[in-house]
Motif scaffolding. Structure first.
Motif, mmCIF file in Angstrom:
data_model
loop_
_atom_site.group_PDB
_atom_site.id
_atom_site.type_symbol
_atom_site.label_atom_id
_atom_site.label_comp_id
_atom_site.label_asym_id
_atom_site.label_seq_id
_atom_site.Cartn_x
_atom_site.Cartn_y
_atom_site.Cartn_z
ATOM 1 N N PRO A 93 1.456 -9.612 15.178
ATOM 2 C CA PRO A 93 0.953 -8.362 15.561
ATOM 3 C C PRO A 93 0.216 -7.732 14.866
ATOM 4 O O PRO A 93 -0.054 -7.981 13.501
ATOM 5 C CB PRO A 93 2.461 -7.581 15.793
ATOM 6 C CG PRO A 93 3.280 -8.503 15.061
ATOM 7 C CD PRO A 93 2.912 -9.727 14.925
ATOM 8 N N SER A 94 -0.484 -6.685 15.251
ATOM 9 C CA SER A 94 -1.402 -5.613 14.389
ATOM 10 C C SER A 94 -0.704 -4.950 13.455
ATOM 11 O O SER A 94 0.369 -4.780 13.613
ATOM 12 C CB SER A 94 -1.740 -4.726 15.566
ATOM 13 O OG SER A 94 -2.776 -3.838 14.591
ATOM 14 N N GLY A 95 -1.168 -5.087 12.120
ATOM 15 C CA GLY A 95 -0.643 -4.589 11.053
ATOM 16 C C GLY A 95 0.429 -5.277 10.248
ATOM 17 O O GLY A 95 0.960 -5.042 9.517
ATOM 18 N N SER A 96 0.502 -6.657 10.759
ATOM 19 C CA SER A 96 1.403 -7.529 10.101
ATOM 20 C C SER A 96 0.937 -8.175 8.762
ATOM 21 O O SER A 96 1.592 -8.928 8.097
ATOM 22 C CB SER A 96 1.674 -9.135 11.167
ATOM 23 O OG SER A 96 0.545 -9.545 11.468
ATOM 24 N N GLY A 97 -0.416 -7.901 8.385
ATOM 25 C CA GLY A 97 -0.859 -8.320 7.185
ATOM 26 C C GLY A 97 -1.873 -9.411 6.930
ATOM 27 O O GLY A 97 -2.136 -9.952 6.046
ATOM 28 N N LYS A 98 -2.227 -9.888 8.362
ATOM 29 C CA LYS A 98 -3.147 -10.988 8.458
ATOM 30 C C LYS A 98 -4.498 -10.919 7.568
ATOM 31 O O LYS A 98 -4.900 -11.858 6.870
ATOM 32 C CB LYS A 98 -3.460 -11.586 9.655
ATOM 33 C CG LYS A 98 -2.235 -11.610 10.661
ATOM 34 C CD LYS A 98 -2.680 -11.868 12.285
ATOM 35 C CE LYS A 98 -3.290 -10.889 12.897
ATOM 36 N NZ LYS A 98 -2.462 -9.435 12.853
ATOM 37 N N THR A 99 -4.939 -9.579 7.795
ATOM 38 C CA THR A 99 -6.347 -9.303 7.125
ATOM 39 C C THR A 99 -6.225 -9.180 5.649
ATOM 40 O O THR A 99 -6.960 -9.802 5.022
ATOM 41 C CB THR A 99 -6.793 -8.035 7.840
ATOM 42 O OG1 THR A 99 -7.255 -8.240 9.145
ATOM 43 C CG2 THR A 99 -8.158 -7.705 6.824
ATOM 44 N N THR A 100 -4.915 -8.837 5.272
ATOM 45 C CA THR A 100 -4.653 -8.422 3.968
ATOM 46 C C THR A 100 -4.687 -9.889 3.218
ATOM 47 O O THR A 100 -5.298 -10.295 2.034
ATOM 48 C CB THR A 100 -3.387 -7.895 3.736
ATOM 49 O OG1 THR A 100 -3.201 -6.716 4.348
ATOM 50 C CG2 THR A 100 -3.066 -7.728 2.119
ATOM 51 N N VAL B 35 3.247 -4.827 2.871
ATOM 52 C CA VAL B 35 2.402 -5.592 3.641
ATOM 53 C C VAL B 35 2.849 -6.784 3.483
ATOM 54 O O VAL B 35 3.001 -7.821 4.471
ATOM 55 C CB VAL B 35 1.066 -5.365 3.346
ATOM 56 C CG1 VAL B 35 0.274 -6.053 4.451
ATOM 57 C CG2 VAL B 35 0.620 -3.854 3.350
ATOM 58 N N PHE C 275 0.985 -1.075 -0.035
ATOM 59 C CA PHE C 275 -0.058 0.035 -0.027
ATOM 60 C C PHE C 275 0.909 1.290 -0.030
ATOM 61 O O PHE C 275 1.440 1.528 1.158
ATOM 62 C CB PHE C 275 -0.964 -0.027 1.065
ATOM 63 C CG PHE C 275 -1.878 -1.088 1.203
ATOM 64 C CD1 PHE C 275 -3.118 -0.973 0.366
ATOM 65 C CD2 PHE C 275 -1.913 -2.078 1.931
ATOM 66 C CE1 PHE C 275 -4.105 -1.933 0.253
ATOM 67 C CE2 PHE C 275 -2.945 -3.101 2.181
ATOM 68 C CZ PHE C 275 -3.896 -2.879 1.198
HETATM 69 N N1 LIG Z 1 -6.655 -0.450 2.062
HETATM 70 C C1 LIG Z 1 -5.390 0.154 2.645
HETATM 71 N N2 LIG Z 1 -4.741 1.104 2.337
HETATM 72 C C2 LIG Z 1 -3.749 1.589 2.794
HETATM 73 N N3 LIG Z 1 -2.868 0.864 3.822
HETATM 74 C C3 LIG Z 1 -3.320 -0.324 4.296
HETATM 75 C C4 LIG Z 1 -4.766 -0.794 3.861
HETATM 76 N N4 LIG Z 1 -5.328 -1.972 4.207
HETATM 77 C C5 LIG Z 1 -4.103 -2.426 5.010
HETATM 78 N N5 LIG Z 1 -3.092 -1.495 5.159
HETATM 79 C C6 LIG Z 1 -1.960 -1.456 5.752
HETATM 80 O O1 LIG Z 1 -1.670 -2.762 5.545
HETATM 81 C C7 LIG Z 1 -0.688 -3.276 6.879
HETATM 82 C C8 LIG Z 1 -1.475 -4.737 7.131
HETATM 83 O O2 LIG Z 1 -2.852 -4.658 7.486
HETATM 84 P P1 LIG Z 1 -3.595 -5.704 7.765
HETATM 85 O O3 LIG Z 1 -3.506 -6.896 6.722
HETATM 86 O O4 LIG Z 1 -4.911 -5.272 8.322
HETATM 87 O O5 LIG Z 1 -3.096 -6.205 9.156
HETATM 88 P P2 LIG Z 1 -3.580 -6.996 10.358
HETATM 89 O O6 LIG Z 1 -4.908 -7.784 9.957
HETATM 90 O O7 LIG Z 1 -2.428 -8.193 10.637
HETATM 91 O O8 LIG Z 1 -3.519 -6.255 11.439
HETATM 92 C C9 LIG Z 1 -1.115 -2.210 7.874
HETATM 93 O O9 LIG Z 1 0.235 -1.496 7.937
HETATM 94 C C10 LIG Z 1 -2.192 -1.378 7.247
HETATM 95 O O10 LIG Z 1 -2.066 -0.112 7.692
#
Ligand SMILES: Nc1ncnc2c1ncn2[C@@H]1O[C@H](COP(=O)(O)OP(=O)(O)O)[C@@H](O)[C@H]1O
Ligand SMILES: [Mg+2]
Lengths: 217, 275
Positions: free
Chosen positions: B75-82, B56, B51
């Motif tokens: 940890p939060s922000g490690s890309g799990k949701t992504t 990520v 991003f």
């Molecule tokens: N749509 C987006 N635009 C910009 N940055 C994003 C977006 N989605 C996620 N990020 C960034 O990608 C990183 C990983 O996010 P995410 O996958 O949500 O992590 P997790 O679920 O592990 O907490 C974070 O730094 C987040 O800020």
């Protein structure tokens, strides 16, 4: 100053009420057209190709930024010379609907933008087809939250209908003017027209405000 | 394609699936463990996701075998949701490929994947039953009555058989999330993605949702990819736990091994922080 003549007022009332009917009819039909066309514009704003987005944007901006009265004159005097002739009322309804569709388009756009991204994501996760996403998921939520805003434009359109008098539609104002021209008394008919506008527009706007509160933001 | 073999032992060595180090291994090369494995149901091949300037995911390789339950931690922000969003096609990879059953992830493959979101994302203007029948009717082309019957069964299974006509706003968060689970299951997914599905819930509502997911994990052969901070739940249902940080897999292994004797300092720190 001459005093108010009640018997004359009674005499012009039937014509004014006939004019009111035309005014309401023009508002109702014009609103339906504005609701439908505005939705078409709002969806076209989000079309995947700019060959749709840009021309629609241009037309909408053009119509929004030229006066309604000029548009009415154009439709009424210029189109017939191109072989397109409609009744004054039909021309007026079309002019009102087209003009106001450029406002309702923005209202719909805001409503669509206001639907949370999670709703699109849930719809995608279920693989709902695009048409179905719009019809079943997005538009019901978008339209619900813009009903009061649309209602306010109906009121604004209602108050713009006297412009139709300029293209010979026998609306309330035109009726009042003709009554006045006949008897050289304008006070009663014009005052009654004003009162009738308030009597309808004010309660309607209160209703819209209540609706706005009930639907919450 | 490698033929299916009898279910590889449940206790697989922890290097079996996701590659902890970005070794220059060819994606198609046989697994190092020696027991041959069929095509994984889900495969990430050197997937990169950025991003802006934020990297990520950095050449992520990850395999999930059919029927397995994989939990992603980190940890939060490690890309799990992504990772889950990439699988659900809610976002696209910048590089690399995602394969489902060996074929690229497309609209058709997407129909075999379901997702439950942290914020439920129920359709607020539809009643509970309609939330669950909408997709089976309009995507699978199921008959309305049949869809309703199945939806009732699913809603009963999640303990909401008496809420068919409720609006989502009339339900507690835990109940809404159970509707969302039923809605995802109604599409008969082969893969179910769960993104911190209890994080938005009041503490007393968490157990009810986790119990439903435990039942699904035990009673079905649905493949699950799960992001959670509920470590006891992860231990109960997972075959494999994968620890992420900085866009890469730090380590992975069966839950007992990874939770009791993590090999990496980062995993140890993370585990002590969440416990
Ligand atoms: N749509 C987006 N635009 C910009 N940055 C994003 C977006 N989605 C996620 N990020 C960034 O990608 C990183 C990983 O996010 P995410 O996958 O949500 O992590 P997790 O679920 O592990 O907490 C974070 O730094 C987040 O800020
Ligand atoms: Mg997350």
């Amino acid at each position: 100053m001459r005093t108010w003549d009640w018997s004359y007022t009674g005499h012009v009332m039937p014509d004014l009420l006939r004019g009111l009917l035309v005014t309401v009819e023009a508002t109702a039909l014009g609103s339906l057209l504005a609701f439908a066309l505005g939705l078409v514009w709002a969806l076209a704003f989000r079309a995947p190709t700019r060959w749709v987005r840009w021309p629609v944007r241009a037309v909408v901006e053009f119509v929004r930024n030229t006066p309604l009265l000029v548009q009415l004159f154009f439709l009424f005097y210029v189109l017939p010379s191109a072989g397109l002739t409609f009744s004054p009322l039909a021309t007026g309804v079309f002019g009102l609907g087209l003009h106001y569709s450029t406002y309702t388009a923005e209202v719909y756009r805001a409503g669509i933008d206001g639907v949370p991204p999670g709703q699109w994501e849930a719809a995608t996760a279920l693989s709902l087809p695009r048409r179905r996403v719009w019809i079943a998921v997005i538009l019901p939520q978008a339209i619900r939250r813009v009903v009061p805003a649309l209602g306010n434009y109906v009121i604004a359109m209602f108050k713009d209908t006297p412009m139709l008098a300029a293209i010979t539609v026998l609306d309330m104002l035109k009726q009042a003017e003709e009554a006045g021209a006949e008897s050289f008394r304008y006070t009663e008919p014009i005052t009654v027209v004003g009162l009738l506008f308030v009597l309808i527009a004010y309660p309607t706007s209160l209703l819209m405000r209540a609706l706005e509160r009930r639907l919450g933001t | 394609m490698v033929p299916e073999t009898p279910d590889p032992a449940a206790e697989r060595p922890d290097d079996a699936s996701p590659k902890a180090d970005p070794a220059p291994e060819r994606p198609d090369s046989p697994e190092p463990s020696g027991d041959s494995v069929g095509t994984p149901l889900v495969r990430f091949e050197k997937v990169c996701k950025r991003f802006g300037d934020t990297v990520v995911l950095d050449r992520l390789d990850l395999d999930v075998e059919a029927g397995r339950h994989v939990t992603l931690i980190g940890p939060s922000g490690s890309g799990k949701t992504t990772i889950l969003r990439l699988l659900m096609t809610l976002t696209q990879p910048d590089e690399g490929r995602i394969l489902i059953d060996g074929a690229p992830l497309d609209a058709r493959a997407r129909k075999t994947i379901g997702m439950v979101f942290q914020q439920f994302n129920l359709f607020p203007h539809m009643r509970v039953l309609r939330n669950v029948t909408e997709a089976p009717v309009h995507v699978l082309g199921m008959d309305k009555d049949e869809a309703a019957e199945r939806a009732k069964g699913l809603l009963e299974m999640v303990g909401l058989g008496d809420k068919l006509d409720a609006r989502p706003s009339q339900l507690s968060g835990g109940q809404q999330q159970r509707v969302a689970i039923a809605r995802a299951l109604a599409m008969r997914p082969r893969v179910l993605l769960l993104d911190e599905v209890t994080s938005a819930l009041d503490p007393e509502l968490v157990a009810g949702v986790l119990d439903v997911l435990r039942d699904i994990a035990r009673g079905t052969d649905i493949t699950m990819v799960c992001v959670t901070h509920e470590m006891n739940f992860a231990r109960d249902i997972s075959d494999l736990v994968v620890m992420f940080d900085g866009g890469r897999v730090v380590e992975s292994g069966p839950p007992e091994a990874l939770f009791h004797s993590p090999r990496h300092e980062r995993t140890r720190e993370f585990l002590s922080a969440v416990r």
